[in-house]
Design a protein around this motif. Structure first.
Motif, short mmCIF file in Angstrom:
data_model
loop_
_atom_site.label_atom_id
_atom_site.label_comp_id
_atom_site.label_asym_id
_atom_site.label_seq_id
_atom_site.Cartn_x
_atom_site.Cartn_y
_atom_site.Cartn_z
N ALA A 1 0.83 -1.21 0.00
CA ALA A 1 0.00 0.00 0.00
C ALA A 1 0.86 1.25 0.00
N ALA A 2 1.96 1.23 0.76
CA ALA A 2 2.85 2.40 0.79
C ALA A 2 3.45 2.67 -0.57
N SER A 3 3.74 1.63 -1.34
CA SER A 3 4.29 1.81 -2.68
C SER A 3 3.27 2.46 -3.60
N LEU A 4 2.00 2.03 -3.49
CA LEU A 4 0.96 2.63 -4.32
C LEU A 4 0.71 4.08 -3.93
N VAL A 5 0.70 4.36 -2.64
CA VAL A 5 0.51 5.74 -2.17
C VAL A 5 1.68 6.61 -2.61
N ALA A 6 2.91 6.08 -2.50
CA ALA A 6 4.09 6.85 -2.91
C ALA A 6 4.06 7.11 -4.41
N ALA A 7 3.59 6.14 -5.18
CA ALA A 7 3.50 6.35 -6.63
C ALA A 7 2.48 7.43 -6.96
N ALA A 8 1.33 7.39 -6.27
CA ALA A 8 0.32 8.44 -6.49
C ALA A 8 0.86 9.80 -6.09
N ASN A 9 1.61 9.85 -5.00
CA ASN A 9 2.19 11.12 -4.56
C ASN A 9 3.21 11.64 -5.57
N LEU A 10 4.00 10.74 -6.15
CA LEU A 10 4.97 11.16 -7.16
C LEU A 10 4.25 11.72 -8.39
N ALA A 11 3.17 11.04 -8.80
CA ALA A 11 2.40 11.57 -9.93
C ALA A 11 1.83 12.94 -9.61
N PHE A 12 1.42 13.14 -8.37
CA PHE A 12 0.84 14.42 -7.96
C PHE A 12 1.89 15.53 -8.00
N VAL A 13 3.06 15.28 -7.41
CA VAL A 13 4.09 16.34 -7.37
C VAL A 13 4.69 16.57 -8.75
N LEU A 14 4.55 15.61 -9.66
CA LEU A 14 5.00 15.81 -11.03
C LEU A 14 3.98 16.60 -11.85
N GLY A 15 2.81 16.88 -11.25
CA GLY A 15 1.77 17.59 -11.97
C GLY A 15 1.06 16.73 -12.97
N ALA A 16 1.15 15.40 -12.80
CA ALA A 16 0.56 14.46 -13.75
C ALA A 16 -0.66 13.76 -13.19
N MET A 17 -1.21 14.23 -12.10
CA MET A 17 -2.36 13.59 -11.48
C MET A 17 -3.62 14.07 -12.18
N THR A 18 -3.73 13.72 -13.47
CA THR A 18 -4.89 14.10 -14.25
C THR A 18 -5.65 12.89 -14.76
#
Length: 438
Positions: free
Chosen positions: A410-427
């Motif tokens: 779960a931490a890996s999935l959350v970290a991946a989502a966070n990386l997408a967010f800080v990359l501005g790619a959470m679209t």
């Protein structure tokens, strides 16, 4: 408070559907939309100052005057008079030239509107991120419940083996008591896991912005395959991310808006050229005691061209200019700080993801080894060649390893989502796509 309408409690919702509900129900989206709309209306208000202002006015009134005569004429010892009239007017006021003040205000308003629109998109990205994070944490909590249930089952097996050994005369009542204690501990752990699951469910509801009374059946995220590792963010990747991150873009637009505001403050020191025009008509009448009423109709038209130049205002304009320059300086520093913080967040998020993936690999190996140890220890105890201490220790180690594996996944999935967010790619709703960014 009522449950959120439009949600089918019999349907299992996956992450994409939960994000759709959040974007429609979360008050943050409505707040951001109204703020963007207000900024757009402000731009329209500034644009209206380029056009002339036309007003219709009507002025009417009367005046009564009474005077006492010095000599009485017959029975009359005073005279009264009245003047009354109405004057309708149409007036035009038009600021023709102001040395670029309105243009500077218009640019500032447009930059602020751009920033508001960007922040509106950023709000959507944040909602996607928050729902995604809460969804994976809820999945981890449900996984903990399943692990706790399996742990309770394993504890019952050990307890049953201890009872069987005691019935056969190969065990002791102490081992039976230890087995029962192990079952009670496992049941206690299951109750705690179920409570944590309910808490994480409410956190998911809060991230979606729906009523806590709403009951939603959430589909399991599944065991998404994780990559071995992800690469270090390159300079090109960071630059591309900064060019699309909403907070960086909004801060840049705000900086440009404050720069335009400096130009507007400077223009206050310059003269203004204005045009005025009026078209008026009027009717007046005069009546006096004993005299016929006299009426008069008149009309007036005129055009004026003027220049106004402020000479002294007690330092007000100078203070306004200094304030605008200070705000511009502050916004430039804020933009630099936002940009640097964003770059740092990207590097930290990538490091966190790599650490989470490494933890998952280690936890997976640990869980596999702990399962072998538990099976061997339980088999040995059941066959009479082992002891209950080794079996309970192996069972405890298996529980710890499985929880660590589930949490690391779960931490890996959350970290991946966070990386997408800080990359501005959470679209995209198909998150976390950042897992594929090697």
């Amino acid at each position: 408070m009522q449950p959120t309408p439009g949600i089918d409690p019999r349907r299992a919702y996956g992450l994409p559907e939960l994000i759709d509900i959040a974007q429609m129900q979360n008050p943050q989206t409505r707040i951001a939309w109204q703020q963007a709309r207000q900024a757009a209306l402000t731009t329209g208000m500034v644009e209206a100052t380029y056009l002339p202002f036309i007003s219709a006015n009507v002025i009417g009134g009367w005046q009564d005057v009474s005077s006492t005569l010095p000599v009485t004429l017959g029975s009359v010892n005073q005279v009264s008079s009245r003047v009354e009239g109405v004057s309708p007017q149409v007036a035009l006021q038009w600021l023709v030239f102001d040395f670029g003040q309105r243009d500077a205000l218009h640019k500032a308003a447009r930059h602020n509107a751009t920033a508001a629109n960007i922040l509106f998109n950023g709000t959507h990205q944040k909602i996607i991120h928050d729902v995604t994070r809460a969804y994976f944490l809820y999945g981890a909590a449900r996984s903990r419940v399943r692990i706790a249930e399996q742990n309770a089952s394993n504890a019952r097996k050990i307890s049953a083996a201890a009872q069987a050994r005691n019935d056969q005369g190969r065990g002791t009542t102490v081992e039976v008591a230890q087995g029962r204690q192990l079952v009670a501990q496992a049941q206690f752990g299951l109750v705690q896991a179920q409570g944590a699951e309910r808490d994480s469910y409410q956190l998911l509801m809060a991230a979606m912005g729906v009523s806590p009374l709403t009951r939603i059946s959430v589909r399991e995220p599944g065991r998404r395959a994780l990559p071995a590792s992800v690469g270090t963010p390159t300079e090109e990747m960071i630059k591309a991310a900064l060019a699309r991150r909403p907070d960086v873009l909004a801060s840049f637009s705000a900086m440009k808006a404050t720069r335009s505001a400096v130009g507007a403050a400077e223009a206050e020191f310059m003269p203004k050229v204005f045009l005025g025009a009026v078209a008026a008509g009027g009717g007046a009448s005069f009546s006096a005691t004993g005299l016929p009423t006299i009426g008069q109709q008149a009309s007036t038209t005129g055009v004026l061209l003027g220049v106004t130049m402020p000479l002294y205002d007690g330092g007000l304009r100078a203070a306004q200019l200094k304030k605008a320059e200070s705000l511009a300086s502050t916004s430039e520093a804020t933009f630099e700080a936002t940009r640097d913080a964003a770059a740092r967040e990207i590097v930290v998020a990538a490091d966190t993801l790599r650490s989470a993936l490494a933890s998952y690999r280690a936890a997976t190996a640990l869980a596999e080894a702990a399962a072998v140890t538990y099976d061997a220890a339980l088999g040995a105890y059941e066959s009479g060649v082992g002891d209950i201490t080794a079996a309970t220790t192996a069972e405890s180690g298996l529980l710890t390893a499985r929880i660590a594996q589930s949490d690391a996944h779960a931490a890996s999935l959350v970290a991946a989502a966070n990386l997408a967010f800080v990359l501005g790619a959470m679209t995209s709703r198909d998150v976390p796509a950042a897992l594929d960014a090697r």
